[in-house]
Structures are given as C-alpha cells and as structure tokens.
Design a protein around this motif. Structure first.
Motif, mmCIF file in Angstrom:
data_model
loop_
_atom_site.group_PDB
_atom_site.id
_atom_site.type_symbol
_atom_site.label_atom_id
_atom_site.label_comp_id
_atom_site.label_asym_id
_atom_site.label_seq_id
_atom_site.Cartn_x
_atom_site.Cartn_y
_atom_site.Cartn_z
ATOM 1 N N MET A 146 0.844 -1.182 0.000
ATOM 2 C CA MET A 146 0.000 0.000 0.000
ATOM 3 C C MET A 146 0.884 1.238 0.000
ATOM 4 S SD MET A 146 -2.344 1.265 3.154
ATOM 5 C CE MET A 146 -3.427 2.618 2.900
ATOM 6 N N LEU A 147 0.615 2.141 -0.933
ATOM 7 C CA LEU A 147 1.368 3.390 -0.969
ATOM 8 C C LEU A 147 0.782 4.393 0.022
ATOM 9 C CD1 LEU A 147 1.908 3.905 -4.807
ATOM 10 C CD2 LEU A 147 3.632 3.262 -3.109
ATOM 11 N N ILE A 148 1.676 5.115 0.702
ATOM 12 C CA ILE A 148 1.301 6.251 1.538
ATOM 13 C C ILE A 148 2.054 7.458 1.011
ATOM 14 C CG2 ILE A 148 0.640 4.904 3.554
ATOM 15 C CD1 ILE A 148 3.415 5.507 4.748
ATOM 16 N N TYR A 149 1.593 8.665 1.374
ATOM 17 C CA TYR A 149 2.063 9.869 0.694
ATOM 18 C C TYR A 149 2.515 10.947 1.667
ATOM 19 C CZ TYR A 149 -0.262 7.376 -2.970
ATOM 20 O OH TYR A 149 -0.634 6.393 -3.840
ATOM 21 N N LYS A 150 3.571 11.651 1.242
ATOM 22 C CA LYS A 150 4.113 12.794 1.965
ATOM 23 C C LYS A 150 4.172 13.962 1.005
ATOM 24 C CE LYS A 150 6.206 15.050 5.220
ATOM 25 N NZ LYS A 150 5.308 15.573 6.249
ATOM 26 N N ILE A 151 3.817 15.142 1.497
ATOM 27 C CA ILE A 151 3.931 16.359 0.697
ATOM 28 C C ILE A 151 5.066 17.202 1.270
ATOM 29 C CG2 ILE A 151 2.783 18.488 -0.033
ATOM 30 C CD1 ILE A 151 0.101 16.961 0.222
ATOM 31 N N PHE A 152 5.990 17.593 0.417
ATOM 32 C CA PHE A 152 7.083 18.488 0.802
ATOM 33 C C PHE A 152 7.003 19.772 -0.017
ATOM 34 C CE2 PHE A 152 10.399 15.154 2.292
ATOM 35 C CZ PHE A 152 10.149 15.439 3.627
ATOM 36 N N ARG A 153 7.369 20.866 0.610
ATOM 37 C CA ARG A 153 7.569 22.127 -0.106
ATOM 38 C C ARG A 153 8.899 22.042 -0.863
ATOM 39 N NH1 ARG A 153 5.232 23.143 4.866
ATOM 40 N NH2 ARG A 153 3.266 24.310 4.709
ATOM 41 N N GLU A 154 9.096 22.950 -1.799
ATOM 42 C CA GLU A 154 10.282 22.920 -2.660
ATOM 43 C C GLU A 154 11.578 22.837 -1.859
ATOM 44 O OE1 GLU A 154 12.583 22.649 -5.934
ATOM 45 O OE2 GLU A 154 10.406 22.745 -6.049
ATOM 46 N N GLY A 155 11.759 23.710 -0.883
ATOM 47 C CA GLY A 155 12.992 23.717 -0.091
ATOM 48 C C GLY A 155 13.174 22.448 0.716
ATOM 49 N N GLU A 156 12.083 21.912 1.234
ATOM 50 C CA GLU A 156 12.137 20.660 1.989
ATOM 51 C C GLU A 156 12.547 19.506 1.077
ATOM 52 O OE1 GLU A 156 8.541 22.147 4.936
ATOM 53 O OE2 GLU A 156 8.091 20.762 3.289
ATOM 54 N N MET A 157 12.026 19.523 -0.142
ATOM 55 C CA MET A 157 12.353 18.468 -1.101
ATOM 56 C C MET A 157 13.823 18.533 -1.497
ATOM 57 S SD MET A 157 10.986 15.925 -2.595
ATOM 58 C CE MET A 157 11.466 14.766 -3.852
ATOM 59 N N ARG A 158 14.315 19.747 -1.775
ATOM 60 C CA ARG A 158 15.730 19.905 -2.137
ATOM 61 C C ARG A 158 16.639 19.413 -1.014
ATOM 62 N NH1 ARG A 158 14.427 24.881 -4.273
ATOM 63 N NH2 ARG A 158 15.148 25.861 -2.361
ATOM 64 N N ALA A 159 16.319 19.816 0.226
ATOM 65 C CA ALA A 159 17.123 19.402 1.377
ATOM 66 C C ALA A 159 17.086 17.880 1.547
ATOM 67 C CB ALA A 159 16.627 20.100 2.645
ATOM 68 N N PHE A 160 15.925 17.280 1.349
ATOM 69 C CA PHE A 160 15.761 15.826 1.445
ATOM 70 C C PHE A 160 16.641 15.121 0.416
ATOM 71 C CE2 PHE A 160 12.906 12.169 0.056
ATOM 72 C CZ PHE A 160 13.295 11.314 1.075
ATOM 73 N N LEU A 161 16.568 15.557 -0.820
ATOM 74 C CA LEU A 161 17.352 14.921 -1.876
ATOM 75 C C LEU A 161 18.844 15.136 -1.656
ATOM 76 C CD1 LEU A 161 15.150 15.743 -4.993
ATOM 77 C CD2 LEU A 161 15.333 13.553 -3.772
#
Length: 111
Positions: free
Chosen positions: A1-16
């Motif tokens: 089962m897939l679950i989902y997270k929403i990140f803002r642009e800066g959060e996504m960049r920092a995560f990657l």
C-alpha cells in the motif's frame, strides 16, 4: 500500500541533498513524519497546503517501513500513518511535482 508525503520545494531539495529527512517543521514539532493514505492526501493538501505552489508528492510503500510506521488516530478519528524515524530517499517509491491549477492541487494517478 502506498502512503504519501507532501514536501515544499525547499524541503524536497534538502531531502534529496541529504538523502534523508526528519520531515517538515510540523513533523519536527510532533516527533514523527506525517503521511496520508490515498484517500486522505487530497484533504491533507487542501487543509495544510491550500493555495501553495511548488509542492512535491512522495509515495512510499508502507510495508517497507516496518515497525517504525505506526497508524494513529488523527483528523476526524481516521487512522493516519506516522513514521517514527527519518525518511530516507531509498524509502521513496516515486516522487513528482504536485502542480496547482485554478487553486486546486492536481494529483493525477496515485499508483
């Protein structure tokens, strides 16, 4: 089962860049990474990200998170998935932009 997270642009960049994340500010404050199911994620976006552009949607296979994923009662008495460890890039099945069109986030196919 897939679950989902929403990140803002800066959060996504920092995560990657880091390869992992303890989550957004709300996650840090609560001590776990908030996720939503396919049935919950649209309401999550409307409630917590209304009108925000530059968002990213991440999908994670719930079964791969093991005992660190707990299902807890939250909004409206529904069970929501909460991750009690950092989210790793290797946990993510896929991610993509979550465009905003005419004030509504466009999720497309969630599989």
């Amino acid at each position: 089962m897939l679950i989902y997270k929403i990140f803002r642009e800066g959060e996504m960049r920092a995560f990657l860049d880091a390869g992992e994340s303890a989550g957004a500010p709300v996650d840090l404050a609560d001590g776990f990474v908030h996720f939503s199911t396919a049935e919950q994620v649209r309401e999550t976006a409307a409630k917590h990200f209304k009108g925000e552009d530059g968002l990213h949607l991440l999908a994670v296979e719930a079964e791969t998170l093991g005992a660190a994923l707990k299902w807890e009662v939250s909004r409206g008495g529904a069970l929501f998935p909460h991750l009690f460890r950092v989210l790793r890039v290797t946990d993510v099945a896929w991610h993509r932009p979550l465009p905003l069109e005419n004030g509504a986030h466009q999720f497309g196919d969630l599989s």
